[in-house]
Design a protein around this motif. Sequence first.
Motif, PDB file in Angstrom:
ATOM      1  N   TRP A  49     -26.471  40.789   4.333  1.00 51.67           N
ATOM      2  CA  TRP A  49     -26.999  40.034   3.189  1.00 51.67           C
ATOM      3  C   TRP A  49     -28.143  39.143   3.666  1.00 51.67           C
ATOM      4  O   TRP A  49     -28.434  39.063   4.861  1.00 51.67           O
ATOM      5  CB  TRP A  49     -25.863  39.199   2.615  1.00 51.67           C
ATOM      6  N   LYS A  50     -28.805  38.462   2.724  1.00 53.41           N
ATOM      7  CA  LYS A  50     -29.946  37.615   3.088  1.00 53.41           C
ATOM      8  C   LYS A  50     -29.535  36.430   3.957  1.00 53.41           C
ATOM      9  O   LYS A  50     -30.336  35.926   4.758  1.00 53.41           O
ATOM     10  CB  LYS A  50     -30.695  37.142   1.852  1.00 53.41           C
ATOM     11  N   THR A  51     -28.296  35.939   3.825  1.00 54.55           N
ATOM     12  CA  THR A  51     -27.728  34.999   4.782  1.00 54.55           C
ATOM     13  C   THR A  51     -26.638  35.742   5.524  1.00 54.55           C
ATOM     14  O   THR A  51     -25.536  35.922   5.000  1.00 54.55           O
ATOM     15  CB  THR A  51     -27.150  33.759   4.077  1.00 54.55           C
ATOM     16  N   ALA A  86     -30.943  39.889   8.123  1.00 50.59           N
ATOM     17  CA  ALA A  86     -31.200  40.433   6.792  1.00 50.59           C
ATOM     18  C   ALA A  86     -32.311  41.475   6.846  1.00 50.59           C
ATOM     19  O   ALA A  86     -33.210  41.389   7.687  1.00 50.59           O
ATOM     20  CB  ALA A  86     -31.601  39.316   5.840  1.00 50.59           C
ATOM     21  N   VAL A 130     -35.779  43.348   5.810  1.00 56.12           N
ATOM     22  CA  VAL A 130     -37.094  42.859   5.373  1.00 56.12           C
ATOM     23  C   VAL A 130     -37.918  44.068   4.926  1.00 56.12           C
ATOM     24  O   VAL A 130     -37.939  45.091   5.621  1.00 56.12           O
ATOM     25  CB  VAL A 130     -37.819  42.110   6.504  1.00 56.12           C
ATOM     26  N   GLU A 141     -39.860  39.269  -4.367  1.00 52.12           N
ATOM     27  CA  GLU A 141     -38.807  38.901  -3.425  1.00 52.12           C
ATOM     28  C   GLU A 141     -37.693  39.943  -3.456  1.00 52.12           C
ATOM     29  O   GLU A 141     -37.241  40.351  -4.529  1.00 52.12           O
ATOM     30  CB  GLU A 141     -38.243  37.525  -3.779  1.00 52.12           C
ATOM     31  N   TYR A 150     -30.814  41.021  -3.391  1.00 52.16           N
ATOM     32  CA  TYR A 150     -29.632  41.453  -2.650  1.00 52.16           C
ATOM     33  C   TYR A 150     -28.407  41.450  -3.562  1.00 52.16           C
ATOM     34  O   TYR A 150     -28.076  40.411  -4.159  1.00 52.16           O
ATOM     35  CB  TYR A 150     -29.361  40.502  -1.481  1.00 52.16           C
ATOM     36  N   PHE A 207     -30.780  47.697  -1.940  1.00 50.51           N
ATOM     37  CA  PHE A 207     -31.567  46.486  -2.093  1.00 50.51           C
ATOM     38  C   PHE A 207     -32.687  46.786  -3.094  1.00 50.51           C
ATOM     39  O   PHE A 207     -33.243  47.886  -3.098  1.00 50.51           O
ATOM     40  CB  PHE A 207     -32.150  46.043  -0.754  1.00 50.51           C
ATOM     41  N   TRP A 236     -34.357  46.635   9.421  1.00 45.63           N
ATOM     42  CA  TRP A 236     -32.974  46.406   9.044  1.00 45.63           C
ATOM     43  C   TRP A 236     -32.097  46.500  10.281  1.00 45.63           C
ATOM     44  O   TRP A 236     -32.545  46.880  11.363  1.00 45.63           O
ATOM     45  CB  TRP A 236     -32.533  47.380   7.951  1.00 45.63           C
TER      46      TRP A 236
END
Length: 266
Positions: free
Chosen positions: A57-59, A66, A68, A81, A84, A106, A127
């Motif tokens: 996940w983004k965090t 995460a 990109v 942006e 997720y 995503f 990734w």
Amino acid sequence: MKTVIIAVFVFAVSAHAQMYQGKQVSNISLVSGAVKPGKPFTLGIHILMESGWHTYWKTPGDAGAAPVAEIIGAPDLTAGELRYPTPHKMISSDIVTYGYDEEVVFLLPVRPNNANAPHRFKLKLNWLVCKEVCLPAEAILEFNIDSLNADSIKENQRLLDRWTARLPQPGAGFNLDHAGALATVTKDSAINLFVKFFDVAPNTITDFFPIDQEDFVINYNSIAATRDGISMTLTPGRKGAELKQIAGVVLIGTTGYEVNVPVTKQ
């Protein structure tokens, strides 16, 4: 931990297989529904993983990274942006991470800047998938809108719809905007934080996935759902750092809800 860098350049809409020790561990492809010239659309980054492998996940939590995504060589296209879906918590020993296993899509919003924006473009992806080892990968995939046929458009749209439905929903839709957070500073400068949701029935919230907080280190193991809120501990990353808000995804059942709660210092 053994790390393997995989750099692959694929100029097709077809999937890219990520390999490790001669075996496929993940498969990544780009998908979209119908695209109208000059109109915004959503590009799906579809990752299928073999059993036991996961991505983030983004965090990501205590470990991981995460994904990109970046459109390259197409100045007439602007990527928004990356979005997720709601992740799940993964615990290994005392390591807490947030991510996805088996499959994830995503969602990348793409906006043409004019009617002549290209139908064919490249997307650079970075990734990470992990099991006993972590494999960071970089690939450049080419997406050609004109190559889509009616059957693939329908199938892709169903896939996009399914994963769009898994995106975190606005917290206001579940009265989660009626909330406050109280921060108590301990003798060793750690912050004990309690987030209370005033208009939610007791024991409704099952978990909380925080967004990284600038200047603070989150103790992910400390996060716990209580009768009417969430408790957690953070440590300032620099002297004088002030925690003004806490943002993240509240989990109710299997649905995530985005919240951004103001913090009051006790």
